[in-house]
Design an enzyme around this catalytic site. Structure first.
Site, PDB file in Angstrom:
ATOM      1  N   THR A   1     -61.759  36.974 -42.305  1.00 37.87           N
ATOM      2  CA  THR A   1     -60.806  35.879 -42.088  1.00 37.87           C
ATOM      3  C   THR A   1     -59.845  35.676 -43.249  1.00 37.87           C
ATOM      4  O   THR A   1     -58.643  35.499 -43.046  1.00 37.87           O
ATOM      5  CB  THR A   1     -61.588  34.580 -41.823  1.00 37.87           C
ATOM      6  OG1 THR A   1     -62.306  34.760 -40.604  1.00 37.87           O
ATOM      7  CG2 THR A   1     -60.680  33.380 -41.708  1.00 37.87           C
TER       8      THR A   1
ATOM      9  N   ASN B   1     -63.779  37.649 -47.789  1.00 39.87           N
ATOM     10  CA  ASN B   1     -64.035  36.205 -47.806  1.00 39.87           C
ATOM     11  C   ASN B   1     -64.704  35.802 -49.121  1.00 39.87           C
ATOM     12  O   ASN B   1     -64.452  34.729 -49.651  1.00 39.87           O
ATOM     13  CB  ASN B   1     -64.951  35.803 -46.650  1.00 39.87           C
ATOM     14  CG  ASN B   1     -64.214  35.718 -45.326  1.00 39.87           C
ATOM     15  OD1 ASN B   1     -62.983  35.767 -45.277  1.00 39.87           O
ATOM     16  ND2 ASN B   1     -64.966  35.590 -44.245  1.00 39.87           N
TER      17      ASN B   1
ATOM     18  N   ASP C   1     -60.521  25.993 -43.950  1.00 39.43           N
ATOM     19  CA  ASP C   1     -59.691  25.836 -45.152  1.00 39.43           C
ATOM     20  C   ASP C   1     -59.031  27.151 -45.538  1.00 39.43           C
ATOM     21  O   ASP C   1     -57.859  27.185 -45.922  1.00 39.43           O
ATOM     22  CB  ASP C   1     -60.499  25.232 -46.311  1.00 39.43           C
ATOM     23  CG  ASP C   1     -61.735  26.016 -46.726  1.00 39.43           C
ATOM     24  OD1 ASP C   1     -61.973  27.121 -46.201  1.00 39.43           O
ATOM     25  OD2 ASP C   1     -62.485  25.505 -47.595  1.00 39.43           O
ATOM     26  N   ARG C   2     -59.757  28.274 -45.429  1.00 39.32           N
ATOM     27  CA  ARG C   2     -59.175  29.538 -45.885  1.00 39.32           C
ATOM     28  C   ARG C   2     -57.975  29.952 -45.043  1.00 39.32           C
ATOM     29  O   ARG C   2     -57.069  30.624 -45.527  1.00 39.32           O
ATOM     30  CB  ARG C   2     -60.212  30.649 -45.954  1.00 39.32           C
ATOM     31  CG  ARG C   2     -61.025  30.916 -44.697  1.00 39.32           C
ATOM     32  CD  ARG C   2     -62.137  31.913 -45.035  1.00 39.32           C
ATOM     33  NE  ARG C   2     -63.045  32.184 -43.933  1.00 39.32           N
ATOM     34  CZ  ARG C   2     -64.095  31.429 -43.613  1.00 39.32           C
ATOM     35  NH1 ARG C   2     -64.362  30.333 -44.294  1.00 39.32           N
ATOM     36  NH2 ARG C   2     -64.889  31.763 -42.615  1.00 39.32           N
TER      37      ARG C   2
ATOM     38  N   ASP D   1     -63.063  32.193 -33.150  1.00 41.71           N
ATOM     39  CA  ASP D   1     -63.963  32.916 -34.053  1.00 41.71           C
ATOM     40  C   ASP D   1     -65.389  32.375 -33.952  1.00 41.71           C
ATOM     41  O   ASP D   1     -66.346  33.146 -33.886  1.00 41.71           O
ATOM     42  CB  ASP D   1     -63.455  32.794 -35.485  1.00 41.71           C
ATOM     43  CG  ASP D   1     -64.272  33.634 -36.453  1.00 41.71           C
ATOM     44  OD1 ASP D   1     -64.252  34.871 -36.335  1.00 41.71           O
ATOM     45  OD2 ASP D   1     -64.949  33.048 -37.323  1.00 41.71           O
TER      46      ASP D   1
ATOM     47  N   ASP E   1     -56.258  37.119 -37.389  1.00 41.03           N
ATOM     48  CA  ASP E   1     -56.694  37.610 -38.704  1.00 41.03           C
ATOM     49  C   ASP E   1     -57.567  38.861 -38.608  1.00 41.03           C
ATOM     50  O   ASP E   1     -57.739  39.583 -39.570  1.00 41.03           O
ATOM     51  CB  ASP E   1     -57.427  36.494 -39.457  1.00 41.03           C
ATOM     52  CG  ASP E   1     -58.588  35.911 -38.665  1.00 41.03           C
ATOM     53  OD1 ASP E   1     -58.635  36.073 -37.427  1.00 41.03           O
ATOM     54  OD2 ASP E   1     -59.463  35.278 -39.297  1.00 41.03           O
TER      55      ASP E   1
END
Ligand code: ZN
Length: 550
Positions: A80, A101, A170-171, A298, A343
């Protein structure tokens, strides 16, 4: 749809939500006032191709635009954070620095040497008592992103431009928004929160309150269409875990079930709509950008695999919610252009793939890095972890090893991986350091080139282990974690890349293009000149795009 609209109504947008706009938005010319960049997490090109004919809402709208259904997240570590880092920077992980990640940094002082891509490990966590990896246990930050996002570039050219990001993770919001954001909101497991606590828009509190009321009530099961019912074959993965025929019925207050369901994306779009309204995105001559990370696909894919009724319901829900979202923008007469991508893709659960004749398997638990490190340490009588890492991918040598020990450890590890029937290839950092960055079309990259595009000399491991095709790196499935992605294979690399603006002529393209082409194409759509060259070329096939001469 009802959930989303309910939340938007609560956020004070009643007049907009109730408006009945014309079914087709008016054609637009000139520079759009608002770029909306949407990432649907784990939306593989296989899913897009499978469901394209079923879409009638927002996904049908964008699919009527310029479609590249052989888009590529071209790098090896199809996770991601790296995936989101490519979308609005034009840079592969090797250049964005977002190689995974999580990666290992043995120089950090804290006992846990794993660095989360979207944290600033130098800052104190907001809630040190929180479980490792959960909200509050780290300080969210874009500090590890080494390149500018489109929003960063737009704001440096035109300070009045607004750069706003909203996501279920958040990412996603951090990697798409970048450093110079005006507003950034993401789901923390209970509510939407920000890493920029100044100037909190009033509608955020209202929307969060509406979402909390939604979660507090139980949710009835969704009603599947016949297309979805046809995919509802139950598969028992463990004595207590069956997937394939789920319908998202939820108990009151179950935030985990809320997250792994269409409700999370509805809430994310409601926050996005609130911010468009309150900040006036697209309302003046300075173009703005809104990044939207729709993360629920996801969580659904990880929980159930992408091949069952659950994903079918999720696909149709996202289509409907995006349709509501676009209608809201139309009713407000916002001049916007959309790019939608993902992604990374995904691999279905081996248990379902085997029933369909694919020779898929769950990975050997002995491939876990920690266990292998322990075994090598016992053999060589070395104390300590010997190897650090997760499960294949980047593998690091314990920096306490002597030079001679490193050589011994490397030889044993290489022999182990090279003789393992589930390992496709293993590369040393020395090999990768000496390789040139690939420039061919991403569908023609070798495995080594894919790994090279994920390689950063400071952050990557001493080894990179690529598993064979159709090996699921989850030895034993558990609740919420039956399937995953992250491999070097095209089922994880291929994603749709779709550009849409009201009134543009549609076309579908078969050539392979990279997500690193999105940034230069959006720059051309915005008429930004003199921008630095990035990894992907500008896509001249998109209507009204005048790519700069190189
Ligand atoms: Zn993802």
């Amino acid at each position: 749809m009802r959930k989303l609209v309910g939340i938007v109504l609560a956020a004070g947008l009643a007049s907009a939500a109730c408006a009945q706009p014309a079914p087709n938005s008016p054609p637009r010319t000139g520079t759009p006032r608002l770029i909306i960049a949407i990432s649907v997490d784990q939306f593989s090109a296989d899913l897009f191709d499978t469901y394209r004919g079923q879409f009638t809402g927002g996904l049908a709208r964008v699919a009527s635009g310029t479609v590249f259904h052989n888009g590529y997240q071209a790098h090896a570590a199809t996770e991601t954070c790296p995936g989101h880092s490519t979308i609005l920077t034009g840079s592969s992980p090797a250049h964005s620095g977002i190689i995974a990640n999580n990666w290992i940094d043995q120089s950090v002082v804290r006992p846990n040497k794993s660095i989360y891509c979207a944290e600033d490990e130098r800052l104190a966590p907001p809630n040190p008592a929180a479980a490792q990896g959960s909200a509050g246990s780290y300080a969210p930050s874009p500090v590890h992103l080494r390149v500018q996002t489109l929003g960063d570039i737009m704001k440096s050219r035109s300070p009045q431009s607004l750069n706003v990001a909203v996501a279920g993770k958040d990412r996603a919001a951090i990697m798409m928004g970048g450093r110079n954001v005006d507003q950034r909101w993401f789901w923390d497991g209970k509510q939407f929160v920000t890493d920029r606590p100044s100037r909190v828009p009033a509608t955020i509190a209202q929307a969060n309150a509406a979402i909390a009321r939604t979660i507090a009530a139980p949710r009835p099961a969704l009603t599947p269409t016949p297309f979805c019912t046809a995919r509802a074959a139950p598969i028992a993965l463990t004595p207590t875990m069956t997937v394939g025929n789920g319908n998202f019925a939820r108990a009151a207050g179950d935030t985990r079930a809320f997250r792994a369901s269409p409700e999370l994306d509805g809430a994310t779009l409601a926050i996005a709509a609130s911010l468009i309204q309150e900040l006036g995105l697209g309302a003046d001559n300075a173009p703005d950008i809104l990044s939207v990370g729709l993360s629920a696909t996801d969580y659904v894919g990880h929980s159930y695999g992408p091949g069952g009724q659950e994903m079918c319901l999720q696909m149709l829900s996202i289509d409907r919610d995006l349709g509501d979202f676009f209608r809201l923008l139309d009713s407000r007469n916002v001049d916007y252009a959309v790019v939608l991508t993902s992604d990374h893709g995904s691999l279905d659960i081996p248990e379902r793939l085997r029933a369909r004749g694919v020779q898929a398997a769950r990975a050997d638990a002995n491939l876990a890095t920690a266990g292998l490190g322990r075994a090598i340490g016992e053999k060589l009588q070395i104390a300590g972890p010997v190897l650090l890492g997760d499960f294949a991918g980047d593998v690091y040598y314990d920096r306490a090893l002597t030079g001679a020990q490193r050589q011994q450890v490397e030889q044993i590890a290489l022999n182990y991986y090279r003789s393992h029937p589930q390992v496709e290839a293993v590369f040393t950092s020395r090999q990768l350091r000496n390789m040139r960055f690939p420039t061919a079309s991403p569908d023609r990259w070798t495995i080594a080139q894919r790994v090279r595009a994920s390689f950063d000399p400071q952050r990557s491991g001493d080894l990179y282990v690529a598993l064979k095709q159709y090996v699921m790196p989850i030895p034993v499935p558990s609740t919420g974690y039956a399937a995953t992605h992250g491999s070097v294979w095209d089922y994880d690399r291929r994603v749709p890349i779709v550009f849409w603006r009201p009134g543009t002529r549609g076309s579908t393209h078969n050539e392979a293009v990279s997500t690193t082409s999105i940034l230069p194409t959006l720059e051309a759509i915005l008429g930004l000149r003199g921008v630095p060259k990035v990894d992907g070329p500008c896509l001249a096939m998109v209507p009204n795009v005048a790519c700069p001469a190189r």
